[in-house]
Design a protein around this motif. Structure first.
Motif, PDB file in Angstrom:
ATOM      1  N   CYS A 279       1.123  -1.144  -0.078  1.00 31.46           N
ATOM      2  CA  CYS A 279      -0.002  -0.409  -0.013  1.00 31.46           C
ATOM      3  C   CYS A 279       1.228   1.184  -0.370  1.00 31.46           C
ATOM      4  N   GLY A 280       0.307   1.883  -0.376  1.00 31.77           N
ATOM      5  CA  GLY A 280       1.180   3.499  -0.466  1.00 31.77           C
ATOM      6  C   GLY A 280       0.065   4.572  -1.077  1.00 31.77           C
ATOM      7  N   SER A 281       0.684   5.643  -1.632  1.00 31.56           N
ATOM      8  CA  SER A 281       0.435   6.681  -2.194  1.00 31.56           C
ATOM      9  C   SER A 281       0.416   6.312  -3.577  1.00 31.56           C
ATOM     10  N   MET A 282      -0.342   7.252  -4.812  1.00 28.42           N
ATOM     11  CA  MET A 282       0.024   7.143  -6.369  1.00 28.42           C
ATOM     12  C   MET A 282       0.987   7.711  -6.006  1.00 28.42           C
ATOM     13  N   PHE A 283       1.930   7.265  -7.424  1.00 22.14           N
ATOM     14  CA  PHE A 283       3.114   6.984  -8.114  1.00 22.14           C
ATOM     15  C   PHE A 283       4.669   6.581  -6.863  1.00 22.14           C
ATOM     16  N   SER A 284       3.531   5.870  -5.541  1.00 21.03           N
ATOM     17  CA  SER A 284       5.046   5.126  -5.250  1.00 21.03           C
ATOM     18  C   SER A 284       5.515   4.083  -5.551  1.00 21.03           C
ATOM     19  N   GLY A 285       5.265   3.635  -6.291  1.00 23.70           N
ATOM     20  CA  GLY A 285       5.819   1.604  -6.934  1.00 23.70           C
ATOM     21  C   GLY A 285       4.950   0.926  -6.454  1.00 23.70           C
ATOM     22  N   LYS A 286       3.354   0.820  -6.045  1.00 20.91           N
ATOM     23  CA  LYS A 286       2.370  -0.295  -4.995  1.00 20.91           C
ATOM     24  C   LYS A 286       2.623  -1.170  -6.573  1.00 20.91           C
ATOM     25  N   THR A 287       2.664  -1.255  -7.538  1.00 19.83           N
ATOM     26  CA  THR A 287       1.823  -1.862  -8.711  1.00 19.83           C
ATOM     27  C   THR A 287       2.830  -2.569  -9.192  1.00 19.83           C
ATOM     28  N   GLU A 288       4.582  -2.037  -9.314  1.00 19.86           N
ATOM     29  CA  GLU A 288       5.379  -2.105 -10.375  1.00 19.86           C
ATOM     30  C   GLU A 288       6.218  -3.100  -9.111  1.00 19.86           C
ATOM     31  N   GLU A 289       5.489  -3.081  -7.280  1.00 18.96           N
ATOM     32  CA  GLU A 289       6.160  -3.703  -6.324  1.00 18.96           C
ATOM     33  C   GLU A 289       5.008  -5.047  -6.625  1.00 18.96           C
ATOM     34  N   LEU A 290       4.298  -5.427  -7.153  1.00 16.08           N
ATOM     35  CA  LEU A 290       3.501  -6.272  -7.378  1.00 16.08           C
ATOM     36  C   LEU A 290       4.268  -7.275  -8.387  1.00 16.08           C
ATOM     37  N   ILE A 291       4.244  -6.328  -9.930  1.00 17.38           N
ATOM     38  CA  ILE A 291       4.728  -7.021 -10.733  1.00 17.38           C
ATOM     39  C   ILE A 291       6.139  -7.975 -10.182  1.00 17.38           C
ATOM     40  N   ARG A 292       6.712  -7.266  -9.825  1.00 23.83           N
ATOM     41  CA  ARG A 292       7.614  -8.323  -9.305  1.00 23.83           C
ATOM     42  C   ARG A 292       7.958  -9.397  -8.432  1.00 23.83           C
ATOM     43  N   ARG A 293       6.390  -9.109  -7.270  1.00 23.50           N
ATOM     44  CA  ARG A 293       6.369 -10.063  -6.896  1.00 23.50           C
ATOM     45  C   ARG A 293       5.878 -11.283  -7.111  1.00 23.50           C
ATOM     46  N   LEU A 294       5.050 -10.553  -8.174  1.00 21.35           N
ATOM     47  CA  LEU A 294       3.939 -12.437  -8.994  1.00 21.35           C
ATOM     48  C   LEU A 294       5.299 -12.727 -10.400  1.00 21.35           C
ATOM     49  N   ARG A 295       6.592 -11.711 -10.651  1.00 24.58           N
ATOM     50  CA  ARG A 295       7.723 -12.211 -11.649  1.00 24.58           C
ATOM     51  C   ARG A 295       8.374 -13.091 -11.278  1.00 24.58           C
ATOM     52  N   ARG A 296       9.144 -13.295  -9.262  1.00 32.62           N
ATOM     53  CA  ARG A 296       8.701 -14.267  -8.866  1.00 32.62           C
ATOM     54  C   ARG A 296       8.619 -15.260  -8.903  1.00 32.62           C
ATOM     55  N   ALA A 297       7.249 -15.144  -8.409  1.00 28.28           N
ATOM     56  CA  ALA A 297       6.283 -16.302  -8.482  1.00 28.28           C
ATOM     57  C   ALA A 297       6.483 -16.986  -9.768  1.00 28.28           C
TER      58      ALA A 297
ATOM     59  N   GLY B  74      -2.274 -12.463  -7.780  1.00 30.99           N
ATOM     60  CA  GLY B  74      -2.677 -10.743  -7.305  1.00 30.99           C
ATOM     61  C   GLY B  74      -3.371 -10.443  -7.631  1.00 30.99           C
ATOM     62  N   ILE B  75      -3.617  -9.233  -6.770  1.00 26.50           N
ATOM     63  CA  ILE B  75      -5.046  -7.644  -7.074  1.00 26.50           C
ATOM     64  C   ILE B  75      -4.329  -6.722  -7.498  1.00 26.50           C
ATOM     65  N   ASP B  76      -4.361  -5.985  -7.911  1.00 24.88           N
ATOM     66  CA  ASP B  76      -4.488  -5.078  -8.017  1.00 24.88           C
ATOM     67  C   ASP B  76      -5.744  -3.534  -8.311  1.00 24.88           C
ATOM     68  N   GLU B  77      -4.446  -2.833  -7.446  1.00 27.33           N
ATOM     69  CA  GLU B  77      -6.080  -1.513  -7.330  1.00 27.33           C
ATOM     70  C   GLU B  77      -7.713  -2.111  -6.201  1.00 27.33           C
ATOM     71  N   ALA B  78      -6.365  -2.810  -5.352  1.00 24.87           N
ATOM     72  CA  ALA B  78      -7.792  -3.170  -4.698  1.00 24.87           C
ATOM     73  C   ALA B  78      -8.414  -2.147  -3.867  1.00 24.87           C
ATOM     74  N   GLN B  79      -8.331  -0.703  -4.093  1.00 21.56           N
ATOM     75  CA  GLN B  79      -9.031  -0.120  -3.466  1.00 21.56           C
ATOM     76  C   GLN B  79     -10.254   0.017  -3.522  1.00 21.56           C
ATOM     77  N   PHE B  80     -10.553  -0.197  -5.632  1.00 16.38           N
ATOM     78  CA  PHE B  80     -11.499  -0.084  -6.123  1.00 16.38           C
ATOM     79  C   PHE B  80     -12.452  -1.158  -5.889  1.00 16.38           C
ATOM     80  N   PHE B  81     -12.460  -2.518  -5.813  1.00 18.81           N
ATOM     81  CA  PHE B  81     -12.929  -3.288  -5.045  1.00 18.81           C
ATOM     82  C   PHE B  81     -14.149  -3.248  -3.808  1.00 18.81           C
ATOM     83  N   ASP B  82     -15.307  -4.122  -4.250  1.00 20.86           N
ATOM     84  CA  ASP B  82     -16.000  -4.233  -2.637  1.00 20.86           C
ATOM     85  C   ASP B  82     -15.909  -4.364  -2.174  1.00 20.86           C
ATOM     86  N   ASP B  83     -16.635  -4.343  -0.572  1.00 22.73           N
ATOM     87  CA  ASP B  83     -15.804  -4.842   0.565  1.00 22.73           C
ATOM     88  C   ASP B  83     -15.492  -5.987   0.709  1.00 22.73           C
ATOM     89  N   GLU B  84     -16.162  -7.134  -0.169  1.00 25.17           N
ATOM     90  CA  GLU B  84     -16.188  -8.590   0.028  1.00 25.17           C
ATOM     91  C   GLU B  84     -14.839  -8.987  -0.059  1.00 25.17           C
TER      92      GLU B  84
END
Length: 185
Positions: free
Chosen positions: A15-33, A86-96
């Motif tokens: 997590c973090g603010s916009m332009f903090s590298g969240k998606t970049e880190e997500l992609i890095r972890r998924l590529r390692r997997a 992997g789930i990106d932009e989680a803040q836009f998902f529903d409360d479930e």
């Protein structure tokens, strides 16, 4: 002693603010997997069409194929052999979404979630607080404040619009530290 993979899944939140590298880190972890030859599935909300309608794309234009979904429950319908989700932009998902992540983790899946922890008003955003509470690991990444160069944790909205959700990039938002966020023009 049982190995970690035999004990069950886990939930990781980036997590973090916009332009903090969240998606970049997500992609890095998924590529390692993927390098580890694990079965990986990636999801994003169907409403996120900024860079690509299907792929998860970082601000640096690194990308990874994903499946856009309308509702978090749809994530449970994919891939019975999936080992990493992997789930990106989680803040836009529903409360479930937190319940979906728990169900996956309880089935032995490693769940990696990325999203904004605060909206442009500085308030907790969508299901992110609940996800952070149930995660085994929370990584808070920071951007660089465009005003003073300090660590930025806020997404300052540059345009007049009071809608909570406003897809945008550098023309609409900039990262700011606490002081610069609260002392805006």
């Amino acid at each position: 002693m049982k190995r970690k993979s035999e004990l069950g899944g886990s939930i990781e939140v980036i997590c973090g603010s916009m332009f903090s590298g969240k998606t970049e880190e997500l992609i890095r972890r998924l590529r390692r997997a993927e390098i580890a030859k694990l079965q990986v599935e990636i999801f994003k909300p169907k409403t996120d069409t900024r860079y690509d309608e299907v792929a998860v794309v970082s601000h640096d234009l690194n990308s990874i194929p994903s499946t856009p979904v309308d509702h978090s429950s749809a994530i449970l319908l994919y891939g019975s052999n999936t080992q990493v989700v992997g789930i990106d932009e989680a803040q836009f998902f529903d409360d479930e979404l937190p319940d979906v992540c728990v169900k996956l983790a309880n089935k032995g899946v490693r769940v990696i979630v990325a999203g904004l922890d605060m909206d442009f008003t500085g308030k907790p955003f969508g299901p992110m607080p609940a996800l952070m509470a149930i995660a085994e690991e929370v990584t808070k990444v920071q951007a660089v404040c465009v005003r003073c160069g300090g660590p930025a944790l806020y997404s300052y909205r540059l345009i007049e619009n009071t809608n909570k959700v406003l897809l945008g990039e550098k023309e609409s938002y900039e990262p700011r530290c606490r002081v610069c966020y609260h002392t805006s023009e």
